[in-house]
Design a protein around this motif. Structure first.
Motif, PDB file in Angstrom:
ATOM      1  N   GLY A   1       0.759  -1.103  -0.146  1.00 30.31           N
ATOM      2  CA  GLY A   1       0.015   0.111  -0.071  1.00 30.31           C
ATOM      3  C   GLY A   1       1.041   1.205  -0.023  1.00 30.31           C
ATOM      4  N   GLN A   2       0.265   2.394   0.428  1.00 28.65           N
ATOM      5  CA  GLN A   2       1.039   3.488   0.288  1.00 28.65           C
ATOM      6  C   GLN A   2       2.202   3.630   1.228  1.00 28.65           C
ATOM      7  N   ASP A   3       3.390   3.702   0.872  1.00 26.34           N
ATOM      8  CA  ASP A   3       4.566   3.657   1.868  1.00 26.34           C
ATOM      9  C   ASP A   3       4.604   2.449   2.925  1.00 26.34           C
ATOM     10  N   VAL A   4       4.312   1.165   2.351  1.00 26.98           N
ATOM     11  CA  VAL A   4       4.355   0.227   3.081  1.00 26.98           C
ATOM     12  C   VAL A   4       4.721  -1.006   2.094  1.00 26.98           C
ATOM     13  N   VAL A   5       5.831  -1.837   2.626  1.00 22.42           N
ATOM     14  CA  VAL A   5       6.349  -2.979   1.919  1.00 22.42           C
ATOM     15  C   VAL A   5       6.309  -4.163   2.765  1.00 22.42           C
ATOM     16  N   SER A   6       6.155  -5.291   2.059  1.00 18.44           N
ATOM     17  CA  SER A   6       6.537  -6.359   2.869  1.00 18.44           C
ATOM     18  C   SER A   6       8.157  -7.201   2.285  1.00 18.44           C
TER      19      SER A   6
ATOM     20  N   THR B   1       6.666  -6.447   7.373  1.00 22.40           N
ATOM     21  CA  THR B   1       5.755  -5.374   6.749  1.00 22.40           C
ATOM     22  C   THR B   1       6.311  -4.232   7.390  1.00 22.40           C
ATOM     23  N   ILE B   2       6.913  -3.201   6.438  1.00 23.19           N
ATOM     24  CA  ILE B   2       7.224  -1.991   6.861  1.00 23.19           C
ATOM     25  C   ILE B   2       6.831  -0.746   6.520  1.00 23.19           C
TER      26      ILE B   2
ATOM     27  N   ARG C   1      15.270  -7.799  15.520  1.00 26.51           N
ATOM     28  CA  ARG C   1      16.029  -6.562  15.058  1.00 26.51           C
ATOM     29  C   ARG C   1      16.834  -6.688  13.925  1.00 26.51           C
ATOM     30  N   LEU C   2      16.405  -6.209  12.802  1.00 30.06           N
ATOM     31  CA  LEU C   2      16.946  -6.597  11.377  1.00 30.06           C
ATOM     32  C   LEU C   2      18.162  -5.539  10.921  1.00 30.06           C
ATOM     33  N   ARG C   3      19.129  -5.893  10.685  1.00 27.24           N
ATOM     34  CA  ARG C   3      20.358  -5.069  10.072  1.00 27.24           C
ATOM     35  C   ARG C   3      20.602  -5.442   8.552  1.00 27.24           C
ATOM     36  N   PHE C   4      20.198  -4.887   7.615  1.00 31.58           N
ATOM     37  CA  PHE C   4      20.193  -5.080   6.360  1.00 31.58           C
ATOM     38  C   PHE C   4      21.753  -4.935   5.805  1.00 31.58           C
ATOM     39  N   MET C   5      22.484  -5.718   5.261  1.00 30.61           N
ATOM     40  CA  MET C   5      23.823  -5.489   4.946  1.00 30.61           C
ATOM     41  C   MET C   5      24.002  -4.698   3.890  1.00 30.61           C
ATOM     42  N   THR C   6      23.624  -3.542   3.899  1.00 29.33           N
ATOM     43  CA  THR C   6      23.931  -2.431   2.676  1.00 29.33           C
ATOM     44  C   THR C   6      24.928  -1.532   3.187  1.00 29.33           C
ATOM     45  N   SER C   7      25.293  -0.458   2.499  1.00 26.99           N
ATOM     46  CA  SER C   7      26.274   0.491   2.954  1.00 26.99           C
ATOM     47  C   SER C   7      25.681   1.389   3.964  1.00 26.99           C
ATOM     48  N   HIS C   8      24.437   1.611   3.904  1.00 26.57           N
ATOM     49  CA  HIS C   8      23.823   2.655   4.538  1.00 26.57           C
ATOM     50  C   HIS C   8      22.853   1.905   5.889  1.00 26.57           C
TER      51      HIS C   8
ATOM     52  N   LYS D   1      12.466   4.414   5.185  1.00 23.25           N
ATOM     53  CA  LYS D   1      12.291   4.933   3.816  1.00 23.25           C
ATOM     54  C   LYS D   1      13.198   4.135   2.747  1.00 23.25           C
ATOM     55  N   LEU D   2      14.515   4.013   3.353  1.00 24.16           N
ATOM     56  CA  LEU D   2      15.580   3.283   2.219  1.00 24.16           C
ATOM     57  C   LEU D   2      15.025   1.881   2.154  1.00 24.16           C
ATOM     58  N   LEU D   3      14.520   1.166   3.239  1.00 22.40           N
ATOM     59  CA  LEU D   3      13.721  -0.304   3.134  1.00 22.40           C
ATOM     60  C   LEU D   3      12.805  -0.248   2.073  1.00 22.40           C
ATOM     61  N   GLN D   4      11.983   0.586   1.547  1.00 21.07           N
ATOM     62  CA  GLN D   4      10.854   0.381   0.832  1.00 21.07           C
ATOM     63  C   GLN D   4      11.656   0.057  -0.552  1.00 21.07           C
ATOM     64  N   GLU D   5      12.970   0.347  -0.893  1.00 23.47           N
ATOM     65  CA  GLU D   5      13.539   0.042  -2.132  1.00 23.47           C
ATOM     66  C   GLU D   5      14.619  -1.167  -1.816  1.00 23.47           C
ATOM     67  N   VAL D   6      14.671  -1.621  -0.907  1.00 27.86           N
ATOM     68  CA  VAL D   6      15.828  -2.871  -0.558  1.00 27.86           C
ATOM     69  C   VAL D   6      15.713  -3.722  -1.649  1.00 27.86           C
ATOM     70  N   ARG D   7      17.028  -3.975  -2.018  1.00 27.53           N
ATOM     71  CA  ARG D   7      17.303  -5.187  -2.980  1.00 27.53           C
ATOM     72  C   ARG D   7      16.924  -6.608  -2.803  1.00 27.53           C
ATOM     73  N   VAL D   8      16.404  -7.306  -3.653  1.00 26.00           N
ATOM     74  CA  VAL D   8      16.401  -8.803  -3.575  1.00 26.00           C
ATOM     75  C   VAL D   8      17.737  -9.362  -3.564  1.00 26.00           C
ATOM     76  N   GLY D   9      17.920 -10.164  -2.437  1.00 25.82           N
ATOM     77  CA  GLY D   9      19.278 -10.646  -2.444  1.00 25.82           C
ATOM     78  C   GLY D   9      20.339 -10.163  -1.326  1.00 25.82           C
TER      79      GLY D   9
END
Ligand SMILES: Cc1cc2nc3c(=O)[nH]c(=O)nc-3n(C[C@H](O)[C@H](O)[C@H](O)COP(=O)(O)OP(=O)(O)OC[C@H]3O[C@@H](n4cnc5c(N)ncnc54)[C@H](O)[C@@H]3O)c2cc1C
Length: 488
Positions: free
Chosen positions: A273-278, A327-328, A298-305, A336-344
């Motif tokens: 939905g608006q501004d929400v991704v699973s 669902t975030i 507690r999630l730490r996505f292994m990206t530079s940011h 905001k960055l997590l809305q675009e996190v990459r698969v993998g």
């Protein structure tokens, strides 16, 4: 046994809910099902044979040992003179201030046995008040000891401060430590916290560890209770060792072990939905990861940011041994960055945490009350909690239709499980929505047998306060009320 890879999961895909297929295409991942299962396929987290009174007894017992140690060292004699009384207050303030500092660290150690009893939100609240008390006591130690020594020597507080700082080893270090503690305390006050980002506040907070290290040696070398009593020294060092051990095991060891074993990574990103991704995470041996619906990681996505900051998120589908779904909602810079996190993308996880689960249930019937993105753990509970048809009710409050996530899934779950879902959608005080749609009377009208249910509440802070106050007003037993706060 290895768990399913994203590619293998594609084979188990069923109809995705809501906007899933569109977003699945956009993210280049596979579409995932949100099936309703009849039985759990993953183990539940270990239950430790401990209750809250065990923890209080342990804390009280140690507090008593500390007092006994102080008396054993003959300090009661100090109470015979005014200078001695002032000094004694300073000494006891030091002992109990330091003890509270260690308790604070234990509260934040993310130990599963503490989490299972209190839940992280209550532990964080306790940490806050124990922290402020510790700083006051350490400050009192500085003031009373200086004045007490000054009274005995016949010198003023300023010259006595100078004398203490320059004469005794390590006192200067502990002075710096005290200043750091005070800075951490000031920046943790609500008004100051609102002015800085969570990350800035957290970075300043880390100076508390430096403060603890700086003051440690002065306790052993100058502290009257430890300098000449090996047994007391052994006990005191033991308290520190135990605390540091808990921190190392549960803040570093356990997350590293879980992340290494399960190697979680993003398998799909689905716009809800608006501004929400699973975000769907798959990995190895997920059918052996103990977790319950209602818990969070507690999630730490292994990206530079993202690798350097861990954020808490609840699972939004019941554990199924194949993937974890989060669902975030975009509520700040990281989400905001997590809305675009990459698969993998690899994900480092800590957890699972939380007592917002079926483990503490007391009744056959259940009412789930969700507000906004607080639906995530309740969506998982609606799927997982064992209940006869007619025994599950969800009340879902949102200000606007486009803030309702999972509508299709919830309706599907409701019909499969024989549950009732009430959507309360609309701006408060508008024509279609009363100013307090969740006030106790409204809740009782909507769910007349509310008294005979366990009630699970999650949503924005204001909504939660109102609902919890309403439940107390209705005199519903504390043991029937369960809640999860999304802000620590
Ligand atoms: C137990 C729990 C479960 C949650 N589950 C979900 C969920 O399923 N879906 C969802 O969308 N949101 C969930 N949240 C909220 C989510 O963690 C925050 O929205 C997110 O961390 C905000 O980060 P930000 O940088 O985007 O925003 P910021 O503007 O940096 O933060 C907004 C607020 O979020 C809180 N916050 C930020 N970072 C942290 C952190 N590292 N630890 C604790 N609190 C933090 C603070 O109160 C802060 O004021 C949950 C929070 C908690 C405590």
């Amino acid at each position: 046994m290895n768990g399913p890879s994203p590619a293998r999961n594609a084979n188990i895909t069923a109809a995705s809910a809501g906007a899933a297929p569109v977003a699945a295409k956009a993210s280049g991942g596979v579409a995932y099902s949100t099936p309703v299962r009849k039985a759990r396929r993953v183990p539940v987290p270990r239950v430790w044979p401990l209750k809250d009174y065990d923890v209080y007894a342990l804390l009280g017992g140690n507090a008593f040992i500390i007092l006994a140690m102080w008396i054993r060292h003959g300090n009661l004699h100090e109470l015979e003179t005014p200078a001695g009384i002032v000094t004694a207050i300073g000494e006891l303030a030091a002992l109990y201030g330091t003890y509270l500092v260690l308790i604070q660290l234990v509260l934040m150690s993310r130990s599963p046995w503490l989490d299972q009893i209190f839940g992280q939100d209550r532990l964080v609240a306790a940490h806050r008040w124990v922290g402020f008390s510790a700083i006051w006591l350490l400050f009192a130690h500085f003031v009373f000891t200086t004045v007490g020594y000054g009274m005995a020597d016949g010198s003023g507080p300023i010259s006595e401060t100078f004398n203490l700082l320059t004469t005794y080893p390590y006192v200067m270090w502990s002075g710096v430590g005290l200043i750091l503690f005070v800075v951490v305390g000031i920046t943790s006050m609500r008004a100051a916290r609102r002015m800085a980002s969570y990350e800035t506040w957290y970075a300043i907070h880390l100076y508390a560890y430096l403060a603890i290290a700086l003051s440690f040696m002065h306790q052993l070398v100058v502290g009257l209770d430890f300098a000449s009593d090996p047994m007391a020294r052994f006990y005191w060092i033991g308290l520190y060792a135990l605390t540091i051990g808990l921190l190392l095991v549960f803040r570093f060891g356990q997350p590293m072990a879980i992340s290494w074993r399960h190697r979680l990574r993003v398998a799909n990103v689905v716009k809800e939905g608006q501004d929400v991704v699973s975000i769907y995470l798959t990995g190895r041996e997920l059918d052996q990861l103990p977790v319950r619906a209602g818990q969070w990681f507690r999630l730490r996505f292994m990206t530079s940011h993202g690798w350097w900051r861990g954020h808490p998120f609840s699972i939004s589908a019941a554990p199924n041994g194949r993937y974890l779904r989060f669902t975030i909602k975009n509520l700040g810079d990281y989400t905001k960055l997590l809305q675009e996190v990459r698969v993998g993308t690899s994900v480092f996880v800590e957890g699972p945490y939380g007592v917002f689960t079926g483990a503490n249930r007391t009744k056959a019937r259940v009412l789930l009350v969700a507000g906004g993105i607080g639906i995530t753990p309740l969506r998982a509970l609606l799927e997982e909690l064992p209940a006869a048809r007619g025994n599950l009710t969800l009340v879902y409050r949102a200000s606007h239709e486009n803030e309702v996530v999972f509508r299709n899934e919830l309706d599907e779950l409701a019909s499969l499980r024989g549950a009732t879902v009430h959507y309360l959608v609309g701006r408060r005080g508008s024509r279609e929505m009363p100013s307090d749609p969740l006030d106790p009377r409204a809740l009782r009208r909507l769910v007349p047998d509310v008294f005979d249910r366990d009630i699970y509440v999650c949503g924005p802070a204001g909504m939660m306060e109102r609902v919890l106050a309403g439940l107390h007003w209705l005199r519903i037993a504390e043991s029937q009320i369960h809640y999860e706060r999304f802000n620590f």
